[in-house]
Design a protein around this motif. Structure first.
Motif, PDB file in Angstrom:
ATOM      1  N   CYS A 370       0.833  -1.204   0.000  1.00  0.00           N
ATOM      2  CA  CYS A 370       0.000   0.000   0.000  1.00  0.00           C
ATOM      3  C   CYS A 370       0.866   1.254   0.000  1.00  0.00           C
ATOM      4  O   CYS A 370       0.601   2.220  -0.734  1.00  0.00           O
ATOM      5  N   MET A 371       1.915   1.253   0.815  1.00  0.00           N
ATOM      6  CA  MET A 371       2.811   2.402   0.898  1.00  0.00           C
ATOM      7  C   MET A 371       3.580   2.593  -0.415  1.00  0.00           C
ATOM      8  O   MET A 371       3.745   3.726  -0.892  1.00  0.00           O
ATOM      9  N   HIS A 372       4.013   1.483  -1.013  1.00  0.00           N
ATOM     10  CA  HIS A 372       4.783   1.589  -2.257  1.00  0.00           C
ATOM     11  C   HIS A 372       3.912   2.023  -3.436  1.00  0.00           C
ATOM     12  O   HIS A 372       4.420   2.600  -4.401  1.00  0.00           O
ATOM     13  N   ALA A 373       2.608   1.758  -3.363  1.00  0.00           N
ATOM     14  CA  ALA A 373       1.705   2.160  -4.447  1.00  0.00           C
ATOM     15  C   ALA A 373       1.236   3.598  -4.312  1.00  0.00           C
ATOM     16  O   ALA A 373       0.812   4.199  -5.296  1.00  0.00           O
ATOM     17  N   CYS A 374       1.297   4.153  -3.109  1.00  0.00           N
ATOM     18  CA  CYS A 374       0.777   5.507  -2.879  1.00  0.00           C
ATOM     19  C   CYS A 374       1.633   6.539  -3.605  1.00  0.00           C
ATOM     20  O   CYS A 374       2.851   6.601  -3.405  1.00  0.00           O
ATOM     21  N   SER A 408      -5.479   3.467  -4.831  1.00  0.00           N
ATOM     22  CA  SER A 408      -4.342   2.611  -5.171  1.00  0.00           C
ATOM     23  C   SER A 408      -4.009   1.645  -4.043  1.00  0.00           C
ATOM     24  O   SER A 408      -3.695   0.470  -4.284  1.00  0.00           O
ATOM     25  N   CYS A 409      -4.067   2.126  -2.792  1.00  0.00           N
ATOM     26  CA  CYS A 409      -3.708   1.271  -1.654  1.00  0.00           C
ATOM     27  C   CYS A 409      -4.658   0.085  -1.529  1.00  0.00           C
ATOM     28  O   CYS A 409      -4.224  -1.060  -1.331  1.00  0.00           O
ATOM     29  N   SER A 410      -5.946   0.334  -1.667  1.00  0.00           N
ATOM     30  CA  SER A 410      -6.925  -0.752  -1.586  1.00  0.00           C
ATOM     31  C   SER A 410      -6.754  -1.729  -2.747  1.00  0.00           C
ATOM     32  O   SER A 410      -6.896  -2.941  -2.587  1.00  0.00           O
TER      33      SER A 410
END
Length: 437
Positions: A370-374, A408-410
């Motif tokens: 989630c963090m890498h996609a944010c 994105s995170c979800s």
């Protein structure tokens, strides 16, 4: 959090641009339209007509004295059947003007090309047109084009990314109306004294990129920037960073970094309006999804019931389990197809049962996806935990208000946690605490 990366992160999603080769087609005139008074950010307009009044195409039917507002015009000629209320997609109530069409589409006498010679007249004309951000946000465009630090604004960023899955209405605007786009850019450049223009567009639209580069080949002040096809490249701060390298920090507006950002279809509308004087009365929206018989890009009068739009697309081939106004990532669910088309409505998606599976949530496995996609390198799981404990100070340290709820995170979470919803609730907690103070 660092913005020193060359390109902002995001999620690699399927784009499903099924209608990219479907020209925009005007649907037949519906028997009635239902024109909402809530079609922009800020306070709703108040109806300026009453039951029994005769209206024409372009007649003002709603307006407001509020700063953050834009007038609303009739998209048809006919008779006002009623002024009543409906429940909006977010559960609030909104006044609507219901107009029975007469089939004549008689144009109001006030519709004529605006006379513009300077910036104040340009801003006044854009307000009179009723234009709001057509990319989905609905921010009144005349306010955007009148920043308090106008002398410091040197760059126009035209957002043509169209990063949401399914939606192709902006792409079709480029392909079918490139001169309107160029005329809109020229008007903004002239009246805001803009010195450079960046058109940001995802690289999954090579024909549009080639066309725009050909159209701008003789103007060194305009650059067409090909963006990586990673969601959400069309987000305001992301597009500005990707095209200019400038960072819009938390709490800042684009104008604070010398930028005015405008959606590509909004820009094309400005070009068209300066030539014709016809206010914003129609909208091209992508109609798609597994429940739609004939997906296509439809030009509909604003206020048309979704049921009429879907009927023009062959109706439902299977029952629709979800109706979404906008894209699947950031769109808004609507409760039935009597809902009307709004100004900032760029898509209507009707998903079938196979497209609406809801997976159960599982415990976080601390994978960090989630963090890498944010795009902003936020920490969605930590925000979720802070929201559960109502730790307002921690939520602020985690910069939750920077979240744009892109989803994105979800989308990337293997545990199927609804992190976007948690972020949204966390932002409400912060707002409530701030208001209380």
């Amino acid at each position: 959090m660092s913005f020193l990366q060359k390109t902002m992160k995001g999620a690699k999603i399927g784009h499903f641009k099924n209608t990219e080769n479907c020209p925009c087609v005007a649907m037949p005139l519906p028997s009635e339209v239902c024109i909402s008074m809530s079609q922009h950010m800020g306070p709703p307009c108040k109806p300026t007509v009453a039951k029994g009044d005769t209206v024409k195409v372009g007649t003002v039917v709603g307006d407001s004295d509020a700063f953050l507002s834009a007038p609303i015009h009739s998209s048809v000629s006919g008779t006002v059947k009623d002024v009543t209320e409906i429940v909006t997609a977010n559960g609030a109530r909104s006044q609507v003007v219901i107009i029975a069409t007469d089939g004549e589409q008689t144009v109001d006498e006030s519709v004529k090309p605006p006379v513009v010679t300077n910036h104040p007249e340009f801003v006044k004309a854009i307000r009179a047109s009723g234009l709001v951000g057509l990319g989905g946000a609905g921010f009144p465009t005349h306010i955007k084009l009148n920043p308090r630090n106008l002398s410091e604004v040197d760059t126009l960023v035209v957002n043509a990314a169209e990063c949401e899955p399914y939606i192709t209405s902006d792409y079709r605007t480029i392909i079918e109306r490139p001169q309107d786009v160029m005329d809109g850019i020229a008007a903004i450049k002239e009246y805001l004294a803009i010195t450079q223009v960046k058109i940001g567009i995802e690289n999954n639209k090579p024909q549009a990129i080639e066309l725009l580069r050909r159209m701008t080949a003789n103007d060194s002040s305009i650059e067409v920037v090909s963006l990586p096809s990673i969601y959400p490249k069309g987000a305001e701060k992301v597009t500005i960073f990707e095209t200019t390298g400038r960072v819009v920090k938390e709490g800042q507006l684009p104008a604070d970094v010398g930028v005015v950002l405008n959606n590509i279809t909004s820009t094309a509308f400005i070009g068209q309006y300066m030539r014709t004087g016809m206010p914003l009365v129609t909208k091209c929206l992508t109609v798609d999804g597994g429940a739609i018989a004939e997906p296509k890009n439809v030009i509909a009068p604003i206020g048309t019931h979704y049921s009429d739009v879907i009927a023009f697309c062959g109706g439902y081939k299977v029952p629709a389990k979800k109706l979404i106004m906008g894209g699947p990532m950031m769109g808004i669910l609507v409760f039935d197809d009597t809902y009307p088309v709004l100004k900032n409505n760029n898509a209507l998606l009707a998903f079938d049962e196979s497209q609406t599976v809801v997976y159960p949530e599982h415990p976080c496995i601390r994978c960090g996806r989630c963090m890498h996609a944010c795009p902003y390198q936020l920490m969605p799981r930590q925000i979720e935990l802070a929201a559960e404990s109502q730790d307002i100070d921690k939520l602020q340290r985690l910069k939750v208000m920077l979240c744009m709820e892109c989803g994105s995170c979800s989308y990337v979470c293997p545990a199927k946690r609804n992190l976007t919803f948690s972020n949204k609730m966390a932002k409400q907690q912060v707002r409530a605490a701030t208001a209380k103070k």
